[in-house]
Structure formats: C-alpha cells, structure tokens
Design a protein around this motif. Structure first.
Motif, PDB file in Angstrom:
ATOM      1  N   GLU A  27       0.842  -1.210   0.000  1.00 38.92           N
ATOM      2  CA  GLU A  27       0.000   0.000   0.000  1.00 38.92           C
ATOM      3  C   GLU A  27       0.874   1.255   0.000  1.00 38.92           C
ATOM      4  OE1 GLU A  27      -3.509   2.038   2.754  1.00 38.92           O
ATOM      5  OE2 GLU A  27      -2.777   0.041   3.260  1.00 38.92           O
ATOM      6  N   GLU A  28       1.932   1.272   0.836  1.00 41.70           N
ATOM      7  CA  GLU A  28       2.845   2.412   0.862  1.00 41.70           C
ATOM      8  C   GLU A  28       3.545   2.569  -0.483  1.00 41.70           C
ATOM      9  OE1 GLU A  28       4.288   2.602   5.528  1.00 41.70           O
ATOM     10  OE2 GLU A  28       5.113   1.030   4.241  1.00 41.70           O
ATOM     11  N   MET A  29       3.924   1.454  -1.089  1.00 42.44           N
ATOM     12  CA  MET A  29       4.593   1.500  -2.388  1.00 42.44           C
ATOM     13  C   MET A  29       3.651   2.058  -3.459  1.00 42.44           C
ATOM     14  SD  MET A  29       7.715   0.868  -2.219  1.00 42.44           S
ATOM     15  CE  MET A  29       7.918   1.113  -3.975  1.00 42.44           C
ATOM     16  N   ASP A  30       2.396   1.623  -3.431  1.00 44.32           N
ATOM     17  CA  ASP A  30       1.424   2.121  -4.419  1.00 44.32           C
ATOM     18  C   ASP A  30       1.284   3.641  -4.312  1.00 44.32           C
ATOM     19  OD1 ASP A  30       1.041  -0.469  -5.272  1.00 44.32           O
ATOM     20  OD2 ASP A  30      -0.865  -0.732  -4.216  1.00 44.32           O
ATOM     21  N   GLU A  31       1.206   4.146  -3.066  1.00 45.93           N
ATOM     22  CA  GLU A  31       1.098   5.591  -2.860  1.00 45.93           C
ATOM     23  C   GLU A  31       2.344   6.296  -3.373  1.00 45.93           C
ATOM     24  OE1 GLU A  31       0.434   6.295   1.286  1.00 45.93           O
ATOM     25  OE2 GLU A  31      -1.446   5.196   1.265  1.00 45.93           O
ATOM     26  N   MET A  32       3.502   5.738  -3.037  1.00 49.47           N
ATOM     27  CA  MET A  32       4.763   6.346  -3.441  1.00 49.47           C
ATOM     28  C   MET A  32       4.885   6.381  -4.962  1.00 49.47           C
ATOM     29  SD  MET A  32       8.668   5.388  -2.262  1.00 49.47           S
ATOM     30  CE  MET A  32       8.061   4.577  -0.838  1.00 49.47           C
ATOM     31  N   LEU A  33       4.550   5.284  -5.598  1.00 46.95           N
ATOM     32  CA  LEU A  33       4.663   5.221  -7.061  1.00 46.95           C
ATOM     33  C   LEU A  33       3.688   6.178  -7.734  1.00 46.95           C
ATOM     34  CD1 LEU A  33       5.174   1.392  -7.500  1.00 46.95           C
ATOM     35  CD2 LEU A  33       6.898   3.188  -7.741  1.00 46.95           C
ATOM     36  N   THR A  34       2.508   6.337  -7.151  1.00 42.07           N
ATOM     37  CA  THR A  34       1.541   7.289  -7.694  1.00 42.07           C
ATOM     38  C   THR A  34       2.139   8.688  -7.667  1.00 42.07           C
ATOM     39  OG1 THR A  34      -0.326   5.947  -6.988  1.00 42.07           O
ATOM     40  CG2 THR A  34      -0.765   8.284  -7.376  1.00 42.07           C
ATOM     41  N   ALA A  35       2.843   9.004  -6.582  1.00 41.39           N
ATOM     42  CA  ALA A  35       3.429  10.336  -6.438  1.00 41.39           C
ATOM     43  C   ALA A  35       4.698  10.513  -7.265  1.00 41.39           C
ATOM     44  CB  ALA A  35       3.730  10.600  -4.962  1.00 41.39           C
ATOM     45  N   LEU A  36       5.499   9.443  -7.433  1.00 42.66           N
ATOM     46  CA  LEU A  36       6.833   9.590  -8.011  1.00 42.66           C
ATOM     47  C   LEU A  36       6.964   9.240  -9.485  1.00 42.66           C
ATOM     48  CD1 LEU A  36       9.044   8.073  -5.156  1.00 42.66           C
ATOM     49  CD2 LEU A  36       8.372  10.451  -5.496  1.00 42.66           C
ATOM     50  N   ALA A  37       6.140   8.336  -9.960  1.00 41.37           N
ATOM     51  CA  ALA A  37       6.331   7.842 -11.329  1.00 41.37           C
ATOM     52  C   ALA A  37       5.881   8.870 -12.363  1.00 41.37           C
ATOM     53  CB  ALA A  37       5.576   6.531 -11.534  1.00 41.37           C
ATOM     54  N   ASP A  38       6.606   8.931 -13.463  1.00 37.04           N
ATOM     55  CA  ASP A  38       6.215   9.729 -14.625  1.00 37.04           C
ATOM     56  C   ASP A  38       4.951   9.052 -15.167  1.00 37.04           C
ATOM     57  OD1 ASP A  38       5.986  10.038 -17.556  1.00 37.04           O
ATOM     58  OD2 ASP A  38       7.724  11.353 -17.311  1.00 37.04           O
ATOM     59  N   HIS A  39       3.850   9.780 -15.166  1.00 36.74           N
ATOM     60  CA  HIS A  39       2.566   9.141 -15.484  1.00 36.74           C
ATOM     61  C   HIS A  39       2.430   8.746 -16.952  1.00 36.74           C
ATOM     62  CE1 HIS A  39       1.220   9.622 -11.440  1.00 36.74           C
ATOM     63  NE2 HIS A  39       1.528  10.901 -11.460  1.00 36.74           N
ATOM     64  N   GLU A  40       3.150   9.403 -17.835  1.00 33.28           N
ATOM     65  CA  GLU A  40       3.069   9.048 -19.247  1.00 33.28           C
ATOM     66  C   GLU A  40       3.884   7.787 -19.550  1.00 33.28           C
ATOM     67  OE1 GLU A  40       4.013  12.361 -21.795  1.00 33.28           O
ATOM     68  OE2 GLU A  40       2.731  13.685 -20.611  1.00 33.28           O
ATOM     69  N   LYS A  41       5.081   7.726 -18.998  1.00 34.82           N
ATOM     70  CA  LYS A  41       5.973   6.610 -19.320  1.00 34.82           C
ATOM     71  C   LYS A  41       5.991   5.530 -18.239  1.00 34.82           C
ATOM     72  CE  LYS A  41       8.887   9.464 -22.183  1.00 34.82           C
ATOM     73  NZ  LYS A  41      10.032  10.339 -22.194  1.00 34.82           N
ATOM     74  N   ASN A  42       5.380   5.813 -17.092  1.00 34.40           N
ATOM     75  CA  ASN A  42       5.360   4.895 -15.959  1.00 34.40           C
ATOM     76  C   ASN A  42       6.780   4.463 -15.553  1.00 34.40           C
ATOM     77  OD1 ASN A  42       4.067   3.574 -13.875  1.00 34.40           O
ATOM     78  ND2 ASN A  42       3.996   1.649 -14.997  1.00 34.40           N
ATOM     79  N   LEU A  43       7.673   5.458 -15.453  1.00 37.09           N
ATOM     80  CA  LEU A  43       9.049   5.231 -15.017  1.00 37.09           C
ATOM     81  C   LEU A  43       9.371   6.239 -13.925  1.00 37.09           C
ATOM     82  CD1 LEU A  43      10.725   4.900 -18.537  1.00 37.09           C
ATOM     83  CD2 LEU A  43      10.134   3.031 -16.980  1.00 37.09           C
ATOM     84  N   ILE A  44      10.373   5.921 -13.118  1.00 40.90           N
ATOM     85  CA  ILE A  44      10.792   6.822 -12.061  1.00 40.90           C
ATOM     86  C   ILE A  44      12.138   7.421 -12.451  1.00 40.90           C
ATOM     87  CG2 ILE A  44      11.392   6.990  -9.613  1.00 40.90           C
ATOM     88  CD1 ILE A  44       9.495   4.124  -9.986  1.00 40.90           C
ATOM     89  N   TYR A  45      12.096   8.674 -12.899  1.00 42.73           N
ATOM     90  CA  TYR A  45      13.324   9.391 -13.268  1.00 42.73           C
ATOM     91  C   TYR A  45      13.890  10.000 -11.984  1.00 42.73           C
ATOM     92  CZ  TYR A  45      11.991   8.746 -18.106  1.00 42.73           C
ATOM     93  OH  TYR A  45      11.664   8.184 -19.313  1.00 42.73           O
ATOM     94  N   TYR A  46      14.788   9.263 -11.354  1.00 43.29           N
ATOM     95  CA  TYR A  46      15.210   9.622 -10.007  1.00 43.29           C
ATOM     96  C   TYR A  46      15.987  10.930  -9.920  1.00 43.29           C
ATOM     97  CZ  TYR A  46      19.321   6.911 -11.508  1.00 43.29           C
ATOM     98  OH  TYR A  46      20.393   6.402 -12.185  1.00 43.29           O
ATOM     99  N   LYS A  47      16.714  11.319 -10.947  1.00 45.26           N
ATOM    100  CA  LYS A  47      17.464  12.585 -10.860  1.00 45.26           C
ATOM    101  C   LYS A  47      16.503  13.766 -10.728  1.00 45.26           C
ATOM    102  CE  LYS A  47      21.641  10.910 -12.946  1.00 45.26           C
ATOM    103  NZ  LYS A  47      22.490  10.791 -14.105  1.00 45.26           N
ATOM    104  N   ASP A  48      15.354  13.682 -11.374  1.00 40.91           N
ATOM    105  CA  ASP A  48      14.350  14.743 -11.266  1.00 40.91           C
ATOM    106  C   ASP A  48      13.698  14.762  -9.881  1.00 40.91           C
ATOM    107  OD1 ASP A  48      14.874  15.228 -13.939  1.00 40.91           O
ATOM    108  OD2 ASP A  48      13.110  14.140 -14.649  1.00 40.91           O
ATOM    109  N   LEU A  49      13.688  13.621  -9.216  1.00 40.50           N
ATOM    110  CA  LEU A  49      13.019  13.524  -7.917  1.00 40.50           C
ATOM    111  C   LEU A  49      13.879  13.966  -6.759  1.00 40.50           C
ATOM    112  CD1 LEU A  49      11.392  10.013  -8.243  1.00 40.50           C
ATOM    113  CD2 LEU A  49      10.265  12.213  -8.333  1.00 40.50           C
ATOM    114  N   ILE A  50      15.191  13.891  -6.931  1.00 39.62           N
ATOM    115  CA  ILE A  50      16.080  14.109  -5.793  1.00 39.62           C
ATOM    116  C   ILE A  50      15.850  15.463  -5.137  1.00 39.62           C
ATOM    117  CG2 ILE A  50      18.512  14.410  -5.158  1.00 39.62           C
ATOM    118  CD1 ILE A  50      19.072  11.931  -6.839  1.00 39.62           C
TER     119      ILE A  50
END
Length: 162
Positions: free
Chosen positions: A130-153
C-alpha cells in the motif's frame, strides 16, 4: 536583531506552508485530517526519513486518542518542530543519488516501478505494498510509468539551511 526575528518568522511560515501543502495532499476528505497510516508518507514527502521507531513515537504523539486519524492542528506544530530542529535527518542529495544509481545497474537514469517495489518491499526497512502504491503514484512519470530519479532528488531532499 529585529531583522533576524523577521527572517526566523518567515522560515517558520515557509515551513508551515510546506507542511500544510503536504498534509492536504493526503487529506482526501478535506476535513483537516489524515489517516494515521498516511503519516509516514506525509513525513517522507517533506524530505524526512525517520526510523520506524521514530515514526511510531511521532505518530503516538499526534494521533487523536487512538482514533486512527491525525488532525492538522496537532500535526502542524509537531512537524514544524521536527523540521526546524532537523530531528529526522534528511538524506543528503549525493547519498540519495548514489542509492538510486546502485539500484539502476544498467545506468538508464530511471527505475521501473516494479524494480523499485522489489527493492523497497524486500530489503532494509520494508514498505508495505500500500505504501509503495502511494509512493509510485506520487513519483512515477505518469506518461511513461518510469521513475526518473534525478528529477526527484530535489523533491526528496530539503535545504539544510531551512
């Protein structure tokens, strides 16, 4: 001296605005309350990474009589104090980048949600699905469904001078 006080008040005001904004993201009913299970996510979104024990103690301090929710009126002063006193040390930007780069074995510059979920739910201080689902909703690029971590830091770290 008066100038210093104004600057301190501005900092408190800025910190409180950030806390309210983070809290409101998880206040699904717009009634100034958040489910107690969301507290860790709210705190993480503010760039703080408490241990499970610290998180448990903080939650016990701000929860409304074990009712399963937290009211902004209790959360705001407690979280303001945490941020101003640097109680839950933020992770330095360079360490966070190194951590993501270790996970990104192919040096792609991003992680797939499944990869991040595997690491976060199977190693270290574990996150629930459940925590992961919330985190991914907030962090993932919604178009590509990837986590671009440099943009998130920059979102996941806070300026230590605040």
């Amino acid at each position: 001296m008066a100038e210093n006080n104004q600057s301190a008040e501005a900092t408190v005001s800025d910190v409180q605005k950030r806390i309210k904004a983070a809290f409101e993201l998880f206040d699904y009913e717009s009634n100034n309350t958040v489910d107690v299970r969301e507290v860790g996510t709210v705190i993480h979104s503010l760039g703080c990474f408490p241990t499970q024990a610290d998180l448990h103690d903080f939650t016990a301090e701000v929860e409304e009589d074990h009712a399963g929710y937290i009211h902004l009126d209790k959360f705001l002063p407690a979280m303001t104090k945490v941020l101003l006193e640097h109680k839950f040390s933020p992770i330095p930007e360079d360490l966070l980048l190194q951590a993501f780069e270790v996970l990104d074995k192919e040096k792609k510059g991003y992680l797939e949600p499944e990869e991040l979920t595997k690491y976060m739910t199977q190693e270290g201080e574990l996150f629930t699905q459940e925590e992961m689902d919330e985190m991914l909703t907030a962090l993932a690029d919604h178009e590509k469904n990837l986590i671009y971590y440099k943009d998130l830091i920059s979102q996941l770290t806070i300026d230590p001078d605040l």
